[in-house]
Design a protein around this motif. Structure first.
Motif, PDB file in Angstrom:
ATOM      1  N   SER A   5     -42.680  30.859   7.671  1.00  0.00           N
ATOM      2  CA  SER A   5     -42.590  30.175   6.781  1.00  0.00           C
ATOM      3  C   SER A   5     -43.672  30.498   5.472  1.00  0.00           C
ATOM      4  N   PRO A   6     -43.456  30.214   4.262  1.00  0.00           N
ATOM      5  CA  PRO A   6     -44.580  30.611   3.418  1.00  0.00           C
ATOM      6  C   PRO A   6     -45.839  29.597   3.656  1.00  0.00           C
ATOM      7  N   PHE A   7     -45.682  28.426   4.027  1.00  0.00           N
ATOM      8  CA  PHE A   7     -46.764  27.559   4.526  1.00  0.00           C
ATOM      9  C   PHE A   7     -47.569  27.973   5.718  1.00  0.00           C
ATOM     10  N   LYS A   8     -46.938  28.864   6.590  1.00  0.00           N
ATOM     11  CA  LYS A   8     -47.866  29.345   7.592  1.00  0.00           C
ATOM     12  C   LYS A   8     -48.371  30.549   7.280  1.00  0.00           C
ATOM     13  N   THR A   9     -47.950  31.382   6.394  1.00  0.00           N
ATOM     14  CA  THR A   9     -48.507  32.510   5.815  1.00  0.00           C
ATOM     15  C   THR A   9     -49.621  31.947   5.195  1.00  0.00           C
ATOM     16  N   ALA A  13     -53.355  32.899   5.814  1.00  0.00           N
ATOM     17  CA  ALA A  13     -54.214  33.514   4.805  1.00  0.00           C
ATOM     18  C   ALA A  13     -55.493  32.953   4.453  1.00  0.00           C
ATOM     19  N   VAL A  14     -55.502  31.820   4.187  1.00  0.00           N
ATOM     20  CA  VAL A  14     -56.695  30.940   3.685  1.00  0.00           C
ATOM     21  C   VAL A  14     -57.850  30.967   5.003  1.00  0.00           C
ATOM     22  N   VAL A  15     -57.434  30.943   6.069  1.00  0.00           N
ATOM     23  CA  VAL A  15     -58.242  30.959   7.155  1.00  0.00           C
ATOM     24  C   VAL A  15     -58.977  32.446   7.452  1.00  0.00           C
ATOM     25  N   ALA A  16     -58.052  33.371   7.141  1.00  0.00           N
ATOM     26  CA  ALA A  16     -58.488  34.701   7.508  1.00  0.00           C
ATOM     27  C   ALA A  16     -59.613  35.090   6.253  1.00  0.00           C
ATOM     28  N   PHE A  17     -59.209  34.599   4.947  1.00  0.00           N
ATOM     29  CA  PHE A  17     -59.972  34.631   3.853  1.00  0.00           C
ATOM     30  C   PHE A  17     -61.487  34.186   4.064  1.00  0.00           C
ATOM     31  N   TRP A  18     -61.157  33.017   4.674  1.00  0.00           N
ATOM     32  CA  TRP A  18     -62.458  32.025   4.624  1.00  0.00           C
ATOM     33  C   TRP A  18     -63.253  32.790   5.585  1.00  0.00           C
ATOM     34  N   ILE A  19     -63.063  33.245   6.914  1.00  0.00           N
ATOM     35  CA  ILE A  19     -63.769  34.002   7.797  1.00  0.00           C
ATOM     36  C   ILE A  19     -64.145  35.098   7.304  1.00  0.00           C
ATOM     37  N   LEU A  20     -63.415  35.872   6.625  1.00  0.00           N
ATOM     38  CA  LEU A  20     -63.810  37.152   6.099  1.00  0.00           C
ATOM     39  C   LEU A  20     -65.144  37.183   5.069  1.00  0.00           C
ATOM     40  N   VAL A  21     -64.969  36.065   4.109  1.00  0.00           N
ATOM     41  CA  VAL A  21     -66.153  35.812   3.070  1.00  0.00           C
ATOM     42  C   VAL A  21     -67.309  35.094   3.888  1.00  0.00           C
TER      43      VAL A  21
END
Lengths: 99, 185
Positions: A5-9, A13-21
């Motif tokens: 689902s778009p929600f899950k994606t 994505a937000v969490v991955a971005f957060w961890i990356l940055v």
């Protein structure tokens, strides 16, 4: 689990971005700073060196490492000695009183 | 519930509060002096003892919560069975309670040991000049000595050390993960 689902994606994505940055990038910056030369004014300047890791091997800093580990181990031992009986009593008492 | 109440205030504020308790004219010394148990105030603050008190006080909930989680799932009937089969209190502790709660012990020890390595404000506020720990070293290199590379090297080494310990933790979870397996040994 099968549908994407778009929600899950979006959440992933937000969490991955957060961890990356905020986790990966700062750590890489620290790693980079640790192998660069020291500069009095701008803190670091280009030039690869492992001298700072060698400097960590001085008896003074090695002593701090050993003391830190000893303090952490001592803290863990005391917490375990105090916490174990306490957690036991807590688990027993709440099992009896609640539900 | 009792255990999580400390989390309602910042641990930094609570460390400052410990200063009030430990200082020469603080709570403990005033109490002991007034009751006549000691003649001179104990040098509690700015000592290694104070650092230990601060670290244990700050990190104790992180030990109790995993232990509590492990013990809540533990069936007390197992202990009764142990007693029925003629085991002494020590034997029940050694052969039933400890193996079953081992995952909790490992989790708690990790959650106390790793932060204790890096906490810098507790030794900063409560410790004396000689109780410098790794966290203080890194902080001083960055802020006071302005030697960024050395501080960065120290923090990378610390990160590596913590990574190794976490890896050991995951290995042990894979090994002791299921409490019921520990029971059959």
């Amino acid at each position: 689990m099968t549908d994407r689902s778009p929600f899950k994606t979006a959440v992933v994505a937000v969490v991955a971005f957060w961890i990356l940055v905020f986790v990966l990038l700062p750590n890489l910056l620290v790693l980079a700073a640790s192998v660069l030369a020291r500069d009095e004014v701008r803190f670091i300047r280009p030039g690869f060196t492992l001298a700072h890791y060698r400097a960590l091997m001085s008896t003074e800093i090695l002593g701090i490492f050993v003391r830190s580990i000893a303090y952490a181990a001592g803290t863990t031992a005391i917490c375990l000695a105090v916490g174990y009986p306490f957690a036991f009593l807590l688990a027993r008492s709440s099992a009896r009183s609640c539900c | 519930m009792l255990v999580v109440i400390p989390f309602w205030t910042s641990s930094l504020v609570r460390t400052y509060a410990l200063i009030i308790v430990l200082k020469a004219n603080g709570l403990i010394n005033t109490l002991l002096l007034e009751t006549g148990l000691i003649q001179q105030p104990l040098p509690l603050l700015y000592s290694n003892t104070a650092v230990f008190i601060g670290l244990v006080y700050t990190l104790l909930p992180f030990m109790i919560l995993p232990l509590y989680a492990a013990m809540e799932k533990f069936d007390p009937a197992l202990m009764e069975a142990g007693y029925d089969l003629g085991a002494s209190r020590l034997q029940v502790l050694r052969h039933i309670l400890l193996p079953v709660t081992l995952p909790g012990i490992i989790a708690g020890a990790t959650m106390v040991f790793l932060p204790a390595l890096g906490l810098f404000y507790v030794p900063d506020l409560l410790g004396g000049a000689r109780s410098m720990l790794l966290g203080n070293l890194i902080k001083n290199q960055f802020l006071a000595a302005r030697n960024w590379p050395l501080g960065a090297a120290a923090s990378m080494t610390l990160t590596l050390l913590m990574g190794l310990l976490l890896w050991a933790y995951f290995v042990s979870v894979r090994r002791y993960g299921d409490p019921r397996e520990a029971l059959t040994r």
